[in-house]
Scaffold this motif. Structure first.
Motif, PDB file in Angstrom:
ATOM      1  N   ILE A 142      20.521  27.774 -22.224  1.00  0.00           N
ATOM      2  CA  ILE A 142      20.058  26.397 -22.393  1.00  0.00           C
ATOM      3  C   ILE A 142      20.515  25.582 -21.187  1.00  0.00           C
ATOM      4  O   ILE A 142      21.711  25.442 -20.931  1.00  0.00           O
ATOM      5  N   ILE A 143      19.559  25.041 -20.446  1.00  0.00           N
ATOM      6  CA  ILE A 143      19.837  24.321 -19.212  1.00  0.00           C
ATOM      7  C   ILE A 143      19.627  22.835 -19.436  1.00  0.00           C
ATOM      8  O   ILE A 143      18.581  22.413 -19.924  1.00  0.00           O
ATOM      9  N   GLN A 144      20.625  22.039 -19.065  1.00  0.00           N
ATOM     10  CA  GLN A 144      20.487  20.588 -19.167  1.00  0.00           C
ATOM     11  C   GLN A 144      19.468  20.128 -18.129  1.00  0.00           C
ATOM     12  O   GLN A 144      19.698  20.210 -16.929  1.00  0.00           O
ATOM     13  N   SER A 145      18.330  19.647 -18.585  1.00  0.00           N
ATOM     14  CA  SER A 145      17.270  19.287 -17.652  1.00  0.00           C
ATOM     15  C   SER A 145      16.264  18.375 -18.324  1.00  0.00           C
ATOM     16  O   SER A 145      16.000  18.490 -19.520  1.00  0.00           O
ATOM     17  N   GLY A 146      15.695  17.485 -17.530  1.00  0.00           N
ATOM     18  CA  GLY A 146      14.609  16.652 -18.017  1.00  0.00           C
ATOM     19  C   GLY A 146      13.261  17.321 -17.840  1.00  0.00           C
ATOM     20  O   GLY A 146      12.233  16.781 -18.230  1.00  0.00           O
ATOM     21  N   ILE A 147      13.259  18.520 -17.227  1.00  0.00           N
ATOM     22  CA  ILE A 147      12.025  19.256 -17.003  1.00  0.00           C
ATOM     23  C   ILE A 147      11.712  20.069 -18.248  1.00  0.00           C
ATOM     24  O   ILE A 147      12.491  20.925 -18.653  1.00  0.00           O
ATOM     25  N   ASN A 148      10.607  19.798 -18.874  1.00  0.00           N
ATOM     26  CA  ASN A 148      10.234  20.473 -20.115  1.00  0.00           C
ATOM     27  C   ASN A 148       9.505  21.768 -19.784  1.00  0.00           C
ATOM     28  O   ASN A 148       8.293  21.813 -19.672  1.00  0.00           O
ATOM     29  N   ARG A 149      10.288  22.841 -19.615  1.00  0.00           N
ATOM     30  CA  ARG A 149       9.715  24.103 -19.189  1.00  0.00           C
ATOM     31  C   ARG A 149      10.491  25.223 -19.846  1.00  0.00           C
ATOM     32  O   ARG A 149      11.722  25.248 -19.822  1.00  0.00           O
ATOM     33  N   HIS A 150       9.818  26.169 -20.455  1.00  0.00           N
ATOM     34  CA  HIS A 150      10.493  27.214 -21.209  1.00  0.00           C
ATOM     35  C   HIS A 150       9.944  28.589 -20.836  1.00  0.00           C
ATOM     36  O   HIS A 150       8.806  28.740 -20.444  1.00  0.00           O
ATOM     37  N   SER A 151      10.807  29.583 -20.948  1.00  0.00           N
ATOM     38  CA  SER A 151      10.394  30.966 -20.807  1.00  0.00           C
ATOM     39  C   SER A 151      11.084  31.749 -21.912  1.00  0.00           C
ATOM     40  O   SER A 151      11.704  31.169 -22.801  1.00  0.00           O
ATOM     41  N   GLN A 152      11.037  33.065 -21.843  1.00  0.00           N
ATOM     42  CA  GLN A 152      11.577  33.872 -22.930  1.00  0.00           C
ATOM     43  C   GLN A 152      13.075  33.644 -23.130  1.00  0.00           C
ATOM     44  O   GLN A 152      13.556  33.584 -24.249  1.00  0.00           O
TER      45      GLN A 152
END
Length: 394
Positions: free
Chosen positions: A48-58
């Motif tokens: 889980i990466i703290q980020s405002g970028i809404n992007r997901h992978s497996q």
């Protein structure tokens, strides 16, 4: 309440998350993903990466609030109810404590997360928490160990400009040091660019920890800037750190910031002075000066320096590169890079085979042993910079 609404009645047990905090939310994170894929991804079910970028992978989950996301991924409905009750009771307890002792309000950034972190830790849903040298105010919850901590705490040094953050004079002796907050860190693992960094940190700031060298770690942006280089062009790229205003230094208990307006102005002016001299003796060559700031201007930056740079742009003496430009692509177009110590770009230049200089214009840094490379030049006065500039580019 949002967590309760988004519950699952049954969660798969024994799954764990690695949580990465303190990454600037506006940057593109190609290099970050490469690092996680190589060094972290095999350890956890979720990263889980703290980020405002809404992007997901497996395996990668980007979320502005990683602890909330971890609760959503791991806690079932009944766990969430228990957590909600504990969180409400802790909130009332915290308010009462602040009324009795107002200084506790200094912990305001961490107070909402204490129960979440403690609950996830107790249930052993966290495998590793990775913090960075970016945002101290969001790290104190982790850098002071939780009771019966069931996860490893790691520091990711994604930049190397730690030693000269500020300097002061003690008994007539000049001392350059890092942010005083580093002396309170208590980490289990360190991911650093090179082994000399860890030696430096262990001597000055930390208790013993495990070390892993990961090489140059920098954010690879997809933003490309073309120098449009001609045959007789010599492109010199400067990498500064935009100085912070005095008010910010005072509020953050920093006696004297190395990256101040005086130092940074002289850093740029000295190079322009040498460029002018070189152009007179080598009229057949066109020396172009590019400048890349570490990040975009904000309200905490020094207005006088910003105006100084604006005047240079108006006079067409320098070209400003986008703050989010791809560093590697900028470096490989350059014939020489000059960085304020110890900006990470010098190491990127070395790795790319481009001549690189660390330039300390006011000779403030007495300790140069921090940087490890024999290929990087460390210069502390304009005369030596002038001679080196002419030797490299003639």
């Amino acid at each position: 309440m949002k967590l309760v609404i988004k519950f699952n009645l049954a969660k798969k047990k024994n799954r764990k998350s690695t949580i990465l905090l303190g990454i600037p939310t506006e940057v593109e994170d190609i290099s970050l993903i490469e690092f996680i894929n190589k060094d972290v991804i095999h350890k956890s079910d979720y990263n889980i990466i703290q980020s405002g970028i809404n992007r997901h992978s497996q395996y990668l989950v980007f979320d502005r609030f990683p602890l909330l996301k971890a609760c959503e991924l791991h806690l079932d409905f009944f766990m969430l109810l228990i957590l909600l009750l504990r969180h409400l009771s802790y909130s009332l307890y915290s308010i009462a404590k602040i009324i009795l002792n107002p200084s506790i309000s200094l912990l305001h950034r961490d107070l909402p997360w204490v129960q979440l972190a403690s609950f996830l830790n107790k249930k052993e849903f966290i495998n590793e928490v990775i913090i960075t040298n970016s945002l101290f105010l969001e790290q104190s919850l982790w850098t002071n160990s939780l009771i019966n901590k069931n996860f490893s705490l790691s520091m990711l040094w994604y930049s190397v400009n730690i030693p000269p953050l500020y300097w002061h004079i003690i008994d007539g002796v000049k001392k350059s040091e890092a942010h005083p907050g580093y002396s309170f860190l208590n980490i289990d693992n360190s991911y650093s660019w090179f082994s000399e960094q860890d030696v430096f940190f262990k001597e000055r700031f930390f208790k013993p920890f495990n070390s892993k060298v990961i090489g140059c770690f920098y954010f690879k942006s997809s933003t490309i800037f073309d120098f449009q280089k001609k045959d007789n062009d010599i492109c010199v790229t400067l990498f500064d750190v935009t100085p912070i205003n005095n008010r910010w230094c005072f509020d953050n208990n920093i006696p004297y910031l190395y990256y101040n307006e005086n130092t940074m102005t002289k850093f740029v002016e000295d190079v322009l002075q040498i460029q002018k001299s070189f152009s007179i003796t080598h009229p057949e060559k066109n020396v172009r000066i590019f400048l890349k700031h570490k990040r975009e201007y904000t309200s905490i930056h020094d207005k006088k320096y910003i105006q100084f740079i604006s005047n240079l742009i108006s006079d067409q003496k320098i070209t400003i590169l986008p703050d989010n430009a791809n560093l590697h692509q900028v470096v490989i177009q350059s014939d020489l890079t000059i960085s304020i110590p110890f900006t990470s770009t010098a190491y990127i230049s070395e790795k790319s085979g481009v001549p690189a200089i660390f330039y300390d214009p006011n000779n403030l840094l007495e300790n140069q042993t921090y940087y490890s490379s024999k290929k990087l030049l460390f210069i502390s006065n304009i005369t030596d910079l002038h001679n080196t500039f002419f030797k490299m580019l003639s």
